[in-house]
Design a protein around this motif. Structure first.
Motif, PDB file in Angstrom:
ATOM      1  N   SER A   1      -4.816  -5.062   6.126  1.00 51.68           N
ATOM      2  CA  SER A   1      -5.647  -4.063   5.436  1.00 51.68           C
ATOM      3  C   SER A   1      -5.709  -2.782   6.437  1.00 51.68           C
ATOM      4  O   SER A   1      -5.452  -2.749   7.674  1.00 51.68           O
ATOM      5  N   ILE A   2      -6.388  -1.792   5.553  1.00 46.80           N
ATOM      6  CA  ILE A   2      -6.631  -0.422   6.148  1.00 46.80           C
ATOM      7  C   ILE A   2      -8.077  -0.243   5.728  1.00 46.80           C
ATOM      8  O   ILE A   2      -8.489  -0.109   4.555  1.00 46.80           O
ATOM      9  N   GLU A   3      -8.820   0.002   6.844  1.00 47.76           N
ATOM     10  CA  GLU A   3     -10.376   0.228   6.486  1.00 47.76           C
ATOM     11  C   GLU A   3     -10.418   1.737   6.069  1.00 47.76           C
ATOM     12  O   GLU A   3      -9.721   2.515   6.550  1.00 47.76           O
ATOM     13  N   ASP A   4     -11.149   1.905   4.869  1.00 53.79           N
ATOM     14  CA  ASP A   4     -10.855   3.304   4.289  1.00 53.79           C
ATOM     15  C   ASP A   4     -12.471   3.762   3.841  1.00 53.79           C
ATOM     16  O   ASP A   4     -12.811   4.027   2.736  1.00 53.79           O
TER      17      ASP A   4
ATOM     18  N   HIS B   1      -7.385   7.847 -14.772  1.00 48.64           N
ATOM     19  CA  HIS B   1      -6.129   7.963 -15.582  1.00 48.64           C
ATOM     20  C   HIS B   1      -5.893   9.260 -15.418  1.00 48.64           C
ATOM     21  O   HIS B   1      -4.678   9.526 -15.931  1.00 48.64           O
ATOM     22  N   LEU B   2      -6.519  10.392 -15.112  1.00 49.52           N
ATOM     23  CA  LEU B   2      -5.910  11.686 -15.435  1.00 49.52           C
ATOM     24  C   LEU B   2      -5.123  12.149 -13.908  1.00 49.52           C
ATOM     25  O   LEU B   2      -4.222  13.009 -14.150  1.00 49.52           O
ATOM     26  N   ASN B   3      -5.204  11.172 -12.926  1.00 52.89           N
ATOM     27  CA  ASN B   3      -4.441  11.373 -11.761  1.00 52.89           C
ATOM     28  C   ASN B   3      -3.918  10.323 -11.171  1.00 52.89           C
ATOM     29  O   ASN B   3      -4.025   9.700 -10.203  1.00 52.89           O
ATOM     30  N   PRO B   4      -2.756   9.836 -12.037  1.00 54.41           N
ATOM     31  CA  PRO B   4      -2.269   8.663 -11.553  1.00 54.41           C
ATOM     32  C   PRO B   4      -1.258   8.809 -10.238  1.00 54.41           C
ATOM     33  O   PRO B   4      -0.695   9.885 -10.175  1.00 54.41           O
ATOM     34  N   VAL B   5      -1.071   7.917  -9.326  1.00 53.10           N
ATOM     35  CA  VAL B   5      -0.496   8.207  -8.007  1.00 53.10           C
ATOM     36  C   VAL B   5       0.730   7.049  -8.067  1.00 53.10           C
ATOM     37  O   VAL B   5       0.411   5.830  -8.422  1.00 53.10           O
ATOM     38  N   ASN B   6       1.854   7.664  -7.548  1.00 49.68           N
ATOM     39  CA  ASN B   6       2.863   6.866  -7.803  1.00 49.68           C
ATOM     40  C   ASN B   6       3.260   6.562  -5.686  1.00 49.68           C
ATOM     41  O   ASN B   6       3.558   7.485  -5.167  1.00 49.68           O
TER      42      ASN B   6
ATOM     43  N   THR C   1      -7.353   1.874  -0.496  1.00 48.52           N
ATOM     44  CA  THR C   1      -6.667   2.909  -1.480  1.00 48.52           C
ATOM     45  C   THR C   1      -5.305   2.522  -1.889  1.00 48.52           C
ATOM     46  O   THR C   1      -4.963   2.665  -2.952  1.00 48.52           O
ATOM     47  N   LEU C   2      -4.635   2.347  -0.547  1.00 45.63           N
ATOM     48  CA  LEU C   2      -3.079   2.151  -0.795  1.00 45.63           C
ATOM     49  C   LEU C   2      -2.830   0.679  -1.733  1.00 45.63           C
ATOM     50  O   LEU C   2      -1.944   0.885  -2.662  1.00 45.63           O
TER      51      LEU C   2
END
Length: 532
Positions: free
Chosen positions: A21-24, A46-51, A418-419
């Protein structure tokens, strides 16, 4: 180190719980709040999908629209309705007579086949004529067997082409009835699984047909089968060849992808279409046992069967050696005659369907992935897809086969961050807040087949393996995570993304299992080894 095996999922149920895990900055609490207020899962932007795997390739994964067709489902797996029950009761005395006829015909045919094969050692060459004449007794017995199953008459349309005109015949495959009919009608050479040779009675009869055996899981066996098809198709002394290019039975409501074995020799091919018109009883061999299917057949007044011989398809001179084009022309002709759709399902989907049933998943048809398309895009084998399903099933999919974010993280032992959410959103191409097995398989296959994937994983492993002993411990993982949080390094962060993905989907990572007792002593049970 050994070569990487990208087929085996890393995380299995017999491993101890290890969380990465990463604390975020309050991400955990916000995610939990979203899950509390939204039972369908986390709401994504939905407007800013991340790959998160953009660094591996600039090409986004292909988005495929799944079909809703189930080509393997039998419409009447059980007895439904008062009419069917009354009919079965009335037909029970008839069924007993039919079973006696079936047993006598099978015994006589078996004895005639044993006589035809007695003393014959040269199985590599065509069967001598006098032995073939004895096999006519067996062919007559097969017609009696069809009669005992309720096929008193069979409607035919068109005529079979001469063997010299079309040495190869291909047909759709719906039931176990077609091989019996074609043996009586054409007496062909067939291609069959090696396992059929050990079947009692049936194994002897198909040996007399000079069957071409193939192990569908062996590349070498498939190649040998194609060479044998070429050899026998080129010699008019052999019977014509009969192949079922779908590789398995369907319910006749769709044509699934064709295997290329019948088309690689590029000989003229005659397509044949088989139909089983019905109202109350579906004769297809789908999600129904063989014994139940036989029982239902012998307790019908009559079973309808139609056989249509289509015009011969010739390979064009400028398409020689193009098996794909010939396969497409043939499959289109059969689908058009049946007036059904063509899908990218294959035998691999049947393996997934059976595995889903074995895992007791609700609605097993939701876990088919149109494996012919997956194989062509990512070169993922059927056995690998089955192992991905074994990883996906503990995520507690609902009745529609969808999995929420919290179950995705729970099974893969990841805390919300987030990741983790970006990886989930990368799989969730529909942005529905849940994923299907098909999406899980496509995403896994896409990332693992990128050219930079293995290099990035090796780089990730080398960063974590501080002492260079070929293993990484939990302490070493924590150390590299601390480095990520201390420095703004795109390369290191990219490496970690790949590392995290490999922990989720990959197979080049595995638990350390060494036969060296010195290495086992003092090693933490949570150490991980990179095998390559």
């Amino acid at each position: 180190m050994a070569d990487p095996d990208l087929s085996l999922p890393l995380i299995t149920s017999n491993q101890p719980d290890v969380f990465i895990s990463i604390e975020d900055d309050g991400e955990d609490s916000s995610l939990r709040d979203n899950q509390h207020h939204n039972p369908r899962g986390h709401e994504f932007d939905h407007l800013n999908p991340v790959n998160p795997f953009r660094f591996l390739s600039d090409v986004d994964p292909p988005v495929q629209i799944p079909t809703t067709v189930d080509p393997f489902r039998n419409d009447t797996p059980g007895v439904y309705g008062l009419y069917e029950m009354i009919k079965i009761v009335i037909c029970l005395p008839i069924a007993l007579v039919r079973l006696v006829l079936f047993g006598v015909s099978l015994a006589v045919g078996y004895l005639a086949t044993k006589l035809a094969l007695a003393g014959w050692r040269d199985r590599h060459n065509p069967m001598p004529r006098w032995r073939c004449r004895i096999m006519w007794v067996t062919r007559f017995c097969t017609r009696c067997i069809l009669f005992s199953f309720g096929y008193q008459w069979i409607r035919r349309k068109g005529k079979p082409a001469r063997r010299e005109t079309a040495p190869i015949v291909v047909s759709n495959h719906v039931s176990y009835i077609e091989p019996i009919f074609y043996f009586y009608e054409l007496s062909p050479t067939i291609v069959a699984s090696e396992s059929h040779d050990s079947l009692p009675v049936v194994g002897t009869i198909i040996r007399a047909m000079q069957v071409i055996y193939v192990n569908r899981l062996s590349q070498a066996s498939r190649k040998d089968a194609v060479d044998e098809i070429k050899r026998k198709a080129s010699c008019d002394r052999f019977p014509r060849l009969l192949l079922f290019p779908e590789g398995t039975t369907t319910n006749g409501k769709a044509i699934i992808s064709f295997q290329l074995g019948a088309f690689i020799p590029c000989y003229p091919i005659q397509p044949v279409v088989v139909r089983y018109p019905h109202v109350h009883f579906d004769q297809s061999w789908g999600n129904i046992s063989l014994l139940m299917l036989m029982f239902r057949m012998v307790t019908q007044f009559h079973n309808f069967m139609e056989v249509e011989y289509l015009p011969v398809i010739y390979p064009n001179d400028n398409q020689k050696q193009n098996a794909v084009r010939l396969s497409q022309k043939t499959s289109h002709a059969i689908a058009a005659s049946l007036n059904v759709v063509q899908t990218s399902h294959s035998y691999g989907d049947l393996m997934l369907l059976n595995k889903a049933s074995e895992l007791k998943l609700e609605n097993p048809s939701n876990y088919m992935a149109e494996m012919a398309k997956v194989e062509s895009l990512f070169h993922i084998r059927n056995s690998e897809a089955v192992r991905y399903l074994e990883t996906f099933s503990p995520m507690n999919p609902d009745s529609s086969g969808r999995v929420m974010l919290h179950d995705f993280l729970r099974v893969l032992r990841l805390k919300p961050c987030t990741l983790s959410k970006e990886i989930f959103e990368f799989i969730d191409v529909e942005k529905a807040g849940s994923i299907t097995f098909r999406q899980f398989l496509f995403a896994s296959a896409y990332v693992s087949t990128q050219p930079l994937f293995q290099q990035t994983c090796e780089l990730s492993f080398s960063h974590c393996d501080a002492d260079g002993d070929g293993y990484i411990s939990v302490l070493e993982v924590y150390s590299i995570l601390h480095l990520f949080l201390s420095y703004d390094s795109y390369l290191l962060l990219s490496s970690y993304v790949s590392l995290l993905f490999f922990f989720i989907f990959g197979s080049a990572w595995r638990r350390a299992e060494t036969n060296n007792p010195k290495l086992e002593q003092g090693r933490d049970s949570r150490d991980v080894q990179f095998a390559r």
